[in-house]
Design a protein around this motif. Structure first.
Motif, PDB file in Angstrom:
ATOM      1  N   MET A 270       0.715  -1.246  -0.122  1.00 44.15           N
ATOM      2  CA  MET A 270      -0.102   0.114   0.190  1.00 44.15           C
ATOM      3  C   MET A 270       0.913   1.178  -0.011  1.00 44.15           C
ATOM      4  SD  MET A 270      -1.393  -0.441   3.818  1.00 44.15           S
ATOM      5  CE  MET A 270      -0.285  -0.540   5.332  1.00 44.15           C
ATOM      6  N   ARG A 271       0.453   2.141  -0.571  1.00 50.31           N
ATOM      7  CA  ARG A 271       1.165   3.398  -0.637  1.00 50.31           C
ATOM      8  C   ARG A 271       0.602   4.561   0.185  1.00 50.31           C
ATOM      9  NH1 ARG A 271       0.329   7.619  -4.373  1.00 50.31           N
ATOM     10  NH2 ARG A 271      -1.152   6.636  -5.704  1.00 50.31           N
ATOM     11  N   PHE A 272       1.278   5.143   0.899  1.00 46.12           N
ATOM     12  CA  PHE A 272       0.834   6.307   1.741  1.00 46.12           C
ATOM     13  C   PHE A 272       0.868   7.408   1.208  1.00 46.12           C
ATOM     14  CE2 PHE A 272       2.434   2.573   4.655  1.00 46.12           C
ATOM     15  CZ  PHE A 272       1.362   2.507   5.482  1.00 46.12           C
ATOM     16  N   SER A 273      -0.469   7.980   0.748  1.00 44.95           N
ATOM     17  CA  SER A 273      -0.445   9.285   0.028  1.00 44.95           C
ATOM     18  C   SER A 273      -0.479  10.281   1.134  1.00 44.95           C
ATOM     19  CB  SER A 273      -1.455   9.172  -0.837  1.00 44.95           C
ATOM     20  OG  SER A 273      -2.621   9.028  -0.125  1.00 44.95           O
ATOM     21  N   ALA A 274      -0.745  10.310   2.306  1.00 42.52           N
ATOM     22  CA  ALA A 274      -0.725  11.091   3.512  1.00 42.52           C
ATOM     23  C   ALA A 274      -0.860  10.398   4.736  1.00 42.52           C
ATOM     24  CB  ALA A 274      -1.863  11.909   3.263  1.00 42.52           C
ATOM     25  N   MET A 275       0.074  10.776   5.811  1.00 49.16           N
ATOM     26  CA  MET A 275       0.235  10.199   7.269  1.00 49.16           C
ATOM     27  C   MET A 275       0.023  11.454   8.155  1.00 49.16           C
ATOM     28  SD  MET A 275       3.402   7.531   6.424  1.00 49.16           S
ATOM     29  CE  MET A 275       3.117   6.918   8.063  1.00 49.16           C
ATOM     30  N   HIS A 276      -1.178  11.495   8.732  1.00 50.77           N
ATOM     31  CA  HIS A 276      -1.637  12.729   9.664  1.00 50.77           C
ATOM     32  C   HIS A 276      -1.268  12.164  11.028  1.00 50.77           C
ATOM     33  CE1 HIS A 276      -2.916  15.586   6.425  1.00 50.77           C
ATOM     34  NE2 HIS A 276      -3.502  14.385   5.918  1.00 50.77           N
ATOM     35  N   HIS A 277      -0.667  12.685  11.979  1.00 50.68           N
ATOM     36  CA  HIS A 277      -0.504  12.518  13.351  1.00 50.68           C
ATOM     37  C   HIS A 277      -1.253  13.521  14.364  1.00 50.68           C
ATOM     38  CE1 HIS A 277       2.644  10.198  11.080  1.00 50.68           C
ATOM     39  NE2 HIS A 277       2.395   9.237  12.149  1.00 50.68           N
ATOM     40  N   CYS A 278      -2.330  13.385  14.867  1.00 50.46           N
ATOM     41  CA  CYS A 278      -2.949  14.177  15.583  1.00 50.46           C
ATOM     42  C   CYS A 278      -2.613  14.094  17.225  1.00 50.46           C
ATOM     43  CB  CYS A 278      -4.607  13.909  15.483  1.00 50.46           C
ATOM     44  SG  CYS A 278      -5.018  14.500  13.685  1.00 50.46           S
ATOM     45  N   LEU A 279      -1.877  14.995  17.855  1.00 55.04           N
ATOM     46  CA  LEU A 279      -1.363  14.914  19.086  1.00 55.04           C
ATOM     47  C   LEU A 279      -1.945  15.902  20.118  1.00 55.04           C
ATOM     48  CD1 LEU A 279       2.199  14.629  17.953  1.00 55.04           C
ATOM     49  CD2 LEU A 279       0.505  12.846  18.204  1.00 55.04           C
ATOM     50  N   LYS A 280      -2.306  15.596  21.126  1.00 56.21           N
ATOM     51  CA  LYS A 280      -2.938  16.315  22.222  1.00 56.21           C
ATOM     52  C   LYS A 280      -1.577  16.884  23.142  1.00 56.21           C
ATOM     53  CE  LYS A 280      -6.963  14.775  21.666  1.00 56.21           C
ATOM     54  NZ  LYS A 280      -7.471  13.823  22.447  1.00 56.21           N
ATOM     55  N   THR A 281      -1.748  18.150  23.476  1.00 53.99           N
ATOM     56  CA  THR A 281      -0.590  18.943  24.185  1.00 53.99           C
ATOM     57  C   THR A 281      -0.841  18.612  25.479  1.00 53.99           C
ATOM     58  OG1 THR A 281      -2.141  20.907  24.323  1.00 53.99           O
ATOM     59  CG2 THR A 281      -0.468  20.538  22.348  1.00 53.99           C
ATOM     60  N   VAL A 282      -1.042  17.525  26.207  1.00 48.56           N
ATOM     61  CA  VAL A 282      -1.232  17.148  27.478  1.00 48.56           C
ATOM     62  C   VAL A 282       0.215  16.615  27.848  1.00 48.56           C
ATOM     63  CG1 VAL A 282      -1.980  15.221  28.945  1.00 48.56           C
ATOM     64  CG2 VAL A 282      -3.374  15.794  27.053  1.00 48.56           C
ATOM     65  N   LYS A 283       0.411  17.109  29.279  1.00 47.49           N
ATOM     66  CA  LYS A 283       1.694  17.164  30.113  1.00 47.49           C
ATOM     67  C   LYS A 283       2.565  15.799  29.727  1.00 47.49           C
ATOM     68  CE  LYS A 283       4.203  18.133  34.277  1.00 47.49           C
ATOM     69  NZ  LYS A 283       3.990  18.294  35.654  1.00 47.49           N
ATOM     70  N   GLY A 284       3.608  15.676  29.246  1.00 44.88           N
ATOM     71  CA  GLY A 284       4.508  14.502  29.009  1.00 44.88           C
ATOM     72  C   GLY A 284       3.822  13.643  27.651  1.00 44.88           C
ATOM     73  N   ASN A 285       3.035  14.072  27.215  1.00 46.32           N
ATOM     74  CA  ASN A 285       2.297  13.149  26.178  1.00 46.32           C
ATOM     75  C   ASN A 285       3.145  13.237  24.976  1.00 46.32           C
ATOM     76  OD1 ASN A 285       0.260  11.315  24.943  1.00 46.32           O
ATOM     77  ND2 ASN A 285      -0.017  13.125  23.786  1.00 46.32           N
TER      78      ASN A 285
END
Length: 521
Positions: A270-285
């Motif tokens: 499979m070809r990844f045309s986009a890889m989005h990483h959604c991250l929370k700004t929780v302490k230490g996370n």
């Protein structure tokens, strides 16, 4: 962490043999990270966070190494304006010929074993084209990926499964629990350019074995995703979504786990045309995610790395950012308060399960039956076709305070499948495909039932209900709140008898013109 060597043993030696991901972080036993790349400018809004600086720097450096054209193509894909793979018959034929020549040079013992089991499986053009399209017809890379794919298939499913399809029956109880945990979710709607979106949630990473994760990944990505024609031409969009909330902690995966699952996923065509990483700004996370994403980015091929983007903020802010990249927000599996939407989280699985049942001999009415031809029953990928179904977005069921965001198995209301028998009144139920089959099925036994003594008819109806249930057919009726529930055996038996009586009455009345089939009541 982004400068991890590919060799795990050398990495562990450099870090005192400690296999914990956090032990590899700067300031926690690993020393200062190498200042190899220029630091991007920080912008208001936290686009670059101190905890994610290493990963951000690494991705920025990868982009800087691209040519102008490569960079433009990568940005177009990420922003949902990229072009799909273009093929001509001559191009396909030429690639397949070169593929076979390369196979003869690169073939391994595992490949030879697969040929002995079922040569047509590994020589099938549709099988090989999945690898060619995933690698944009780079023949050398395609052949090497196929060899690694077969090697991993043997590791996780056994040598005897090399040259055959993997089905749900090949997954054990642990696999099924993880599959239904909501760890992976196929969104019910495509993005703005018609690409399939797969969500990956991080809350159970440290609660499962790498082997289990890989088996589940194989089933979802290869059996389902790679079989969708649009994925082969347009590529796949993934969304790694962080479910962290203040005060909650997730079990931390080990280095071995992350390296194994990412390396395995690079073997799937499979070809990844986009890889989005959604991250929370929780302490230490962010510190933990810097490690997880850093490992993954080092293992994924470069053309996937340059299509990775990091997003930060609250759930509502993350939704807003994803919308700007072409995501249909109304069918996202997590709401804007960070709760998993239990009303849709496993819908993709149950719809695919019905399609797999239809293609498995003995599991359903025979596929050769004209009532169950593909144009009526729907192709295995009908749920993911361009003609999207509208998801029910009204009910959002939070999982409760203090709980893991993803339960081990998300309970869902029963969704009638096309081969199920619906009990009730009305033209919609009468014309349901399963009810049509039910009437045709009973016609075969109507004479036997009518001619049998009254005390023998119950045995016939009992055996017929058993026969239908053995095919995977359910008798369903609606409850007072409108949901579907499976009828008990006695109720199903009663409906069989009732239909026999109705058919006999109607047949006697309309013998000359053939009669009309009655509604199943």
């Amino acid at each position: 962490i982004c400068m991890l060597p590919m060799d795990e043993s050398s990495f562990l030696q450099n870090n005192g043999g400690n296999r914990s991901i956090l032990s590899c972080l700067g300031g926690m036993g690993c020393g200062d990270p190498p200042n190899r790349f220029p630091v991007p400018n920080q912008r208001k809004g936290g686009v670059v966070r101190d905890e994610m600086r290493q990963t951000e720097d690494f991705l920025a450096a990868e982009m800087n190494q691209l040519t102008v054209q490569e960079r433009s193509e990568a940005l177009d894909d990420v922003h949902c304006v990229g072009e799909e793979l273009k093929e001509t018959p001559e191009m396909v034929q030429q690639s397949l010929v070169q593929f076979e020549r390369e196979v003869q040079k690169e073939k391994t013992a595992i490949y030879e074993m697969a040929c002995q089991q079922n040569r047509s499986y590994v020589e099938d053009p549709s099988f090989r084209l999945k690898f060619l399209r995933a690698n944009m017809h780079n023949v050398g890379r395609s052949v090497r990926q196929m060899m690694n794919f077969l090697r991993c298939k043997a590791i996780y499913f056994g040598n005897d499964k090399l040259a055959c399809d993997i089905t749900l029956n090949d997954l054990n109880e642990e696999d099924m629990n993880l599959l239904l945990s909501g760890l992976l979710h196929i969104q019910g709607s495509r993005d703005r350019t018609g690409r399939v979106i797969v969500w990956i949630f991080n809350s159970v990473f440290g609660q499962c074995r790498a082997e289990t994760f890989c088996r589940v990944s194989y089933y979802l990505f290869y059996n389902i995703i790679c079989s969708i024609p649009e994925v082969q031409y347009k590529g796949l969009v993934t969304c790694y979504y962080d479910l962290a909330k203040p005060g909650e902690e997730f079990a931390m995966p080990g280095l071995n786990f992350m390296m194994e699952i990412v390396k395995f996923n690079t073997t799937i065509p499979m070809r990844f045309s986009a890889m989005h990483h959604c991250l929370k700004t929780v302490k230490g996370n962010l510190t933990l995610n810097n490690a997880l994403i850093g490992i993954a980015m080092n293992i994924f091929p470069k053309d996937a790395r340059v299509r990775a983007r990091l997003h930060y903020g609250s759930d509502m802010e993350l939704h807003y950012q994803l919308r700007g990249h072409g995501f249909p927000i109304d069918t996202c599996p997590v709401d804007n308060t960070g709760n998993i939407r239990s009303d849709i989280i496993n819908k993709w699985f149950y719809k695919h399960q019905a399609m797999e049942d239809a293609s498995t001999s003995g599991g359903l009415p025979e596929i050769s039956d004209p009532l169950f031809l593909e144009e009526d029953f729907g192709s295995p990928m009908s749920y993911f076709s361009a003609e999207q179904e509208q998801e029910n977005t009204s009910a959002v069921v939070p999982n409760g305070a203090g709980s893991s965001h993803l339960p081990t198995a998300v309970p869902l209301p029963i969704v009638p499948r096309r081969h199920d028998i619906l009990l009730g009144r009305g033209r919609t139920i009468q014309n349901h495909l399963g009810n049509i089959y039910f009437r045709e099925f009973l016609k075969q036994y109507r004479d036997d039932y009518d001619e049998a003594p009254r005390n023998k008819r119950r045995k016939i109806s009992t055996e017929l209900v058993h026969a239908l249930k053995a095919k995977g057919i359910r008798f369903l009726q609606q409850t007072e709140n409108g949901e579907w529930a499976e009828s008990d055996f006695a109720e199903a038996e009663k409906k069989v008898k009732q239909l026999f009586r109705s058919q006999k009455k109607l047949n006697n009345k309309n013998m000359k013109n053939g009669g009309r089939v009655p509604t199943v009541h």
